[in-house]
Design a protein around this motif. Sequence first.
Motif, PDB file in Angstrom:
ATOM      1  N   ILE A   1       8.045   5.972 -41.061  1.00 50.27           N
ATOM      2  CA  ILE A   1       9.055   7.025 -41.105  1.00 50.27           C
ATOM      3  C   ILE A   1       8.802   7.873 -42.344  1.00 50.27           C
ATOM      4  CG2 ILE A   1      11.536   7.558 -41.180  1.00 50.27           C
ATOM      5  CD1 ILE A   1      10.693   5.927 -38.694  1.00 50.27           C
ATOM      6  N   HIS A   2       8.672   9.177 -42.132  1.00 45.70           N
ATOM      7  CA  HIS A   2       8.531  10.120 -43.238  1.00 45.70           C
ATOM      8  C   HIS A   2       9.919  10.548 -43.693  1.00 45.70           C
ATOM      9  CE1 HIS A   2       4.216  10.990 -42.404  1.00 45.70           C
ATOM     10  NE2 HIS A   2       4.572  10.695 -41.162  1.00 45.70           N
ATOM     11  N   VAL A   3      10.141  10.570 -45.007  1.00 47.72           N
ATOM     12  CA  VAL A   3      11.377  11.085 -45.591  1.00 47.72           C
ATOM     13  C   VAL A   3      10.934  12.064 -46.683  1.00 47.72           C
ATOM     14  CG1 VAL A   3      13.539  10.538 -46.759  1.00 47.72           C
ATOM     15  CG2 VAL A   3      12.573   8.911 -45.106  1.00 47.72           C
ATOM     16  N   VAL A   4      11.209  13.353 -46.445  1.00 50.79           N
ATOM     17  CA  VAL A   4      10.675  14.408 -47.307  1.00 50.79           C
ATOM     18  C   VAL A   4      11.815  15.241 -47.871  1.00 50.79           C
ATOM     19  CG1 VAL A   4       9.028  16.319 -47.454  1.00 50.79           C
ATOM     20  CG2 VAL A   4       8.689  14.522 -45.728  1.00 50.79           C
ATOM     21  N   ALA A   5      11.809  15.434 -49.191  1.00 45.10           N
ATOM     22  CA  ALA A   5      12.792  16.298 -49.848  1.00 45.10           C
ATOM     23  C   ALA A   5      12.305  17.737 -49.757  1.00 45.10           C
ATOM     24  CB  ALA A   5      12.963  15.885 -51.310  1.00 45.10           C
ATOM     25  N   ARG A   6      13.171  18.621 -49.255  1.00 44.86           N
ATOM     26  CA  ARG A   6      12.811  20.034 -49.090  1.00 44.86           C
ATOM     27  C   ARG A   6      13.842  20.911 -49.792  1.00 44.86           C
ATOM     28  NH1 ARG A   6       9.427  21.288 -44.858  1.00 44.86           N
ATOM     29  NH2 ARG A   6       9.086  23.127 -46.173  1.00 44.86           N
ATOM     30  N   SER A   7      13.368  22.043 -50.272  1.00 45.85           N
ATOM     31  CA  SER A   7      14.233  23.046 -50.884  1.00 45.85           C
ATOM     32  C   SER A   7      13.687  24.421 -50.541  1.00 45.85           C
ATOM     33  CB  SER A   7      14.273  22.884 -52.411  1.00 45.85           C
ATOM     34  OG  SER A   7      14.895  21.677 -52.770  1.00 45.85           O
ATOM     35  N   GLU A   8      14.563  25.377 -50.426  1.00 44.39           N
ATOM     36  CA  GLU A   8      14.118  26.741 -50.150  1.00 44.39           C
ATOM     37  C   GLU A   8      13.120  27.163 -51.202  1.00 44.39           C
ATOM     38  OE1 GLU A   8      17.214  29.583 -49.272  1.00 44.39           O
ATOM     39  OE2 GLU A   8      18.410  28.013 -48.332  1.00 44.39           O
ATOM     40  N   GLY A   9      12.018  27.762 -50.748  1.00 45.93           N
ATOM     41  CA  GLY A   9      10.985  28.221 -51.659  1.00 45.93           C
ATOM     42  C   GLY A   9       9.877  27.214 -51.905  1.00 45.93           C
ATOM     43  N   ASP A  10      10.010  25.974 -51.378  1.00 47.09           N
ATOM     44  CA  ASP A  10       8.909  25.027 -51.559  1.00 47.09           C
ATOM     45  C   ASP A  10       7.745  25.445 -50.660  1.00 47.09           C
ATOM     46  OD1 ASP A  10       9.097  23.843 -48.947  1.00 47.09           O
ATOM     47  OD2 ASP A  10      10.367  22.227 -49.656  1.00 47.09           O
ATOM     48  N   PRO A  11       6.543  24.910 -50.901  1.00 43.83           N
ATOM     49  CA  PRO A  11       5.399  25.307 -50.071  1.00 43.83           C
ATOM     50  C   PRO A  11       5.676  25.087 -48.581  1.00 43.83           C
ATOM     51  CG  PRO A  11       4.670  24.012 -51.938  1.00 43.83           C
ATOM     52  CD  PRO A  11       6.176  23.952 -51.934  1.00 43.83           C
ATOM     53  N   GLY A  12       5.514  26.139 -47.821  1.00 42.32           N
ATOM     54  CA  GLY A  12       5.682  26.035 -46.377  1.00 42.32           C
ATOM     55  C   GLY A  12       7.092  26.193 -45.865  1.00 42.32           C
TER      56      GLY A  12
END
Length: 139
Positions: free
Chosen positions: A98-109
């Motif tokens: 299971i992938h758990v990824v922290a994301r925020s506006e402006g991150d790569p992609g």
Amino acid sequence: MLPGLKAGFELDTRLEADSVSVMWLGLCELRLMNDRRWPWLLLIPQRPGIEELHDLTPLDQAMLTFETNMVAQGLKRATGCTKINSGALGNIVRQLHIHVVARSEGDPGWPGPVWGFGTREPYKADDKHSFIDKVRAAL
């Protein structure tokens, strides 16, 4: 035998090559993807021959849900991200993870998925250890 390792379980060599161990949970080994572009964790249930969520016993399914939620909450606390992405694809690496990824506006992609975007950027050793310590403290 290592603590938490289940008889007959072998970690897929691609997961081992692309990530580093953070800690053992009840069912899963928690690993950090070696890509500094995103705070990206993996949960890998320590059960041999498991490829799909429905391959797990009902008890293991419940434990995986609990551990995934715990890790997602801890990752959000550790990073201050605005969004957590979780997923189990398995199209390339069949072993259930299971992938758990922290994301925020402006991150790569952003806002697209992390998979297949650009070229992986490995952590520097000090940064990797520092982030692992931060995740452990958040859990």
